[in-house]
Design a protein around this motif. Structure first.
Motif, PDB file in Angstrom:
ATOM      1  N   ARG A  64     103.781 109.532 120.765  1.00 27.04           N
ATOM      2  CA  ARG A  64     103.434 108.394 121.647  1.00 27.04           C
ATOM      3  C   ARG A  64     103.575 108.798 123.108  1.00 27.04           C
ATOM      4  O   ARG A  64     102.702 108.540 123.930  1.00 27.04           O
ATOM      5  N   TYR A  65     104.690 109.464 123.412  1.00 20.43           N
ATOM      6  CA  TYR A  65     104.977 109.854 124.799  1.00 20.43           C
ATOM      7  C   TYR A  65     103.861 110.759 125.328  1.00 20.43           C
ATOM      8  O   TYR A  65     103.347 110.559 126.427  1.00 20.43           O
ATOM      9  N   LEU A  66     103.458 111.748 124.524  1.00 21.16           N
ATOM     10  CA  LEU A  66     102.435 112.688 124.995  1.00 21.16           C
ATOM     11  C   LEU A  66     101.061 112.010 125.052  1.00 21.16           C
ATOM     12  O   LEU A  66     100.281 112.262 125.971  1.00 21.16           O
ATOM     13  N   ALA A  67     100.780 111.143 124.099  1.00 21.08           N
ATOM     14  CA  ALA A  67      99.494 110.413 124.142  1.00 21.08           C
ATOM     15  C   ALA A  67      99.435 109.558 125.409  1.00 21.08           C
ATOM     16  O   ALA A  67      98.400 109.506 126.087  1.00 21.08           O
ATOM     17  N   LEU A  68     100.537 108.926 125.750  1.00 27.56           N
ATOM     18  CA  LEU A  68     100.565 108.095 126.970  1.00 27.56           C
ATOM     19  C   LEU A  68     100.432 108.953 128.225  1.00 27.56           C
ATOM     20  O   LEU A  68     100.004 108.471 129.264  1.00 27.56           O
ATOM     21  N   ARG A  69     100.812 110.231 128.126  1.00 27.91           N
ATOM     22  CA  ARG A  69     100.653 111.140 129.273  1.00 27.91           C
ATOM     23  C   ARG A  69      99.264 111.775 129.297  1.00 27.91           C
ATOM     24  O   ARG A  69      99.018 112.715 130.040  1.00 27.91           O
ATOM     25  N   GLY A  70      98.395 111.365 128.390  1.00 28.23           N
ATOM     26  CA  GLY A  70      97.015 111.817 128.454  1.00 28.23           C
ATOM     27  C   GLY A  70      96.659 112.936 127.480  1.00 28.23           C
ATOM     28  O   GLY A  70      95.532 113.437 127.515  1.00 28.23           O
ATOM     29  N   VAL A  71      97.588 113.326 126.608  1.00 24.12           N
ATOM     30  CA  VAL A  71      97.244 114.365 125.620  1.00 24.12           C
ATOM     31  C   VAL A  71      96.371 113.727 124.548  1.00 24.12           C
ATOM     32  O   VAL A  71      96.710 112.674 123.998  1.00 24.12           O
ATOM     33  N   THR A  72      95.248 114.354 124.262  1.00 32.28           N
ATOM     34  CA  THR A  72      94.318 113.790 123.266  1.00 32.28           C
ATOM     35  C   THR A  72      94.106 114.730 122.087  1.00 32.28           C
ATOM     36  O   THR A  72      93.372 114.405 121.165  1.00 32.28           O
ATOM     37  N   GLN A  73      94.749 115.920 122.120  1.00 31.93           N
ATOM     38  CA  GLN A  73      94.560 116.894 121.044  1.00 31.93           C
ATOM     39  C   GLN A  73      95.926 117.297 120.481  1.00 31.93           C
ATOM     40  O   GLN A  73      96.844 117.610 121.245  1.00 31.93           O
ATOM     41  N   PHE A  74      96.024 117.320 119.153  1.00 32.21           N
ATOM     42  CA  PHE A  74      97.298 117.607 118.493  1.00 32.21           C
ATOM     43  C   PHE A  74      97.056 118.604 117.362  1.00 32.21           C
ATOM     44  O   PHE A  74      96.117 118.444 116.582  1.00 32.21           O
TER      45      PHE A  74
END
Ligand SMILES: C[S@@+](CC[C@H](N)C(=O)[O-])C[C@H]1O[C@@H](n2cnc3c(N)ncnc32)[C@H](O)[C@@H]1O
Length: 270
Positions: A64-74
């Motif tokens: 969640r934290y990284l998605a909220l920081r704009g990460v879209t690839q995992f």
């Protein structure tokens, strides 16, 4: 749910890491040998259920934290048997177009992978059956490149995976190969069982795994920290899983000794 279409090479007479973990999490994709091993773990380490939940909740919060920081690839290696919410469900709740590639080497994860592929219509997910000890095979897989653009930041998630990689497989070089392959500004998200807080219970579990023919290499704080060398650790640094950016309303917590899992999230320097 174990269905009739499973491949023949599951070796259901022996416990498997992914299935024992599934049993401890309360899942149903496991067999008698896995359940017996899971019960033995619970006897030696009565808080293992707290630990596995804290580990999953860390995955949710970090994603969640990284998605909220704009990460879209995992890229999630050692994804395990699907357990809701899976990583893509967490990420796509925030960013519906998020793209997620899962990797695991256990045949039961391949057999049960369908929930990992049912993502949002805007996003994309894929599953690659592969072994992290040959990281180039993962990085060169055409399916990975169908979904992820490695020239843009990726969250590389190795959650609960490294305890199953022995020193013989050069785990530090292995992680470095993966980190070197992703763009600057990518993130490394890791968790790892440790003997630091409850050495007696963790030593007993390690012996049990080895006696059952399962790999388990626990690591202390310095050994875990070494995976992040050269990267920029995000606050609060390396902590026990339940302490990492905990949401105020989270109910299940546990003490460091009950959890005995270190976590960290770091950014590849730009
Ligand atoms: C403890 S489970 C963790 C699952 C999930 N990441 C989580 O934290 O909830 C570890 C997973 O790593 C997988 N695994 C172990 N060794 C592996 C290897 N060499 N390559 C790929 N996956 C591996 C197992 O099959 C299992 O699904």
């Amino acid at each position: 749910m174990i269905d009739d279409q499973l491949p023949a090479d599951l070796r259901t007479d022996q416990p498997h890491t992914a299935r024992v973990y599934d049993y401890i999490l309360g899942g149903t994709d496991n067999y008698e040998a896995d359940r017996e091993a899971g019960e033995a773990v619970k006897t030696l380490w009565p808080t293992v259920t707290i630990a596995t939940r804290a580990n999953r909740q860390f995955m949710h919060r970090a994603t969640r934290y990284l998605a909220l920081r704009g990460v879209t690839q995992f890229l999630d290696i050692g994804s395990g048997i699907p357990t809701r919410p899976n990583l893509h469900e967490v990420a796509q709740t925030i960013t519906p177009e998020a793209r997620v590639v899962y990797v695991d080497n256990d045949p039961i994860v391949l057999a049960q992978a369908a929930p990992l592929l049912a993502g949002s219509p805007e996003g994309r997910t894929a599953y690659i059956p592969a072994d992290v000890t040959t990281p180039r095979a993962i990085l060169d897989a055409p399916r990975l490149h169908d979904i992820l653009d490695l020239s843009r930041p990726v969250a590389l998630s190795l959650i609960g995976l490294l305890p199953f990689i022995s020193d013989d497989h050069r785990p530090y070089e292995m992680v470095a190969t993966l980190v070197d392959a992703v763009a600057p500004g990518s993130y490394l998200v890791m968790s790892h069982i440790t003997p630091d807080f409850d050495p007696t219970a963790i030593a007993a579990v390690t012996r049990l795994y080895h006696d059952s023919g399962l790999p388990l290499r626990t690591r202390d704080r310095a050994e875990f920290a070494r995976f992040f060398e050269g990267l920029e650790l995000l606050e609060p640094g390396i902590v026990s899983a339940q302490r990492w950016r905990r949401d105020d309303d989270e109910l299940s917590v546990g003490s460091d000794a009950q959890v005995s899992v270190y976590v960290g999230v770091a950014r590849a320097r730009t």
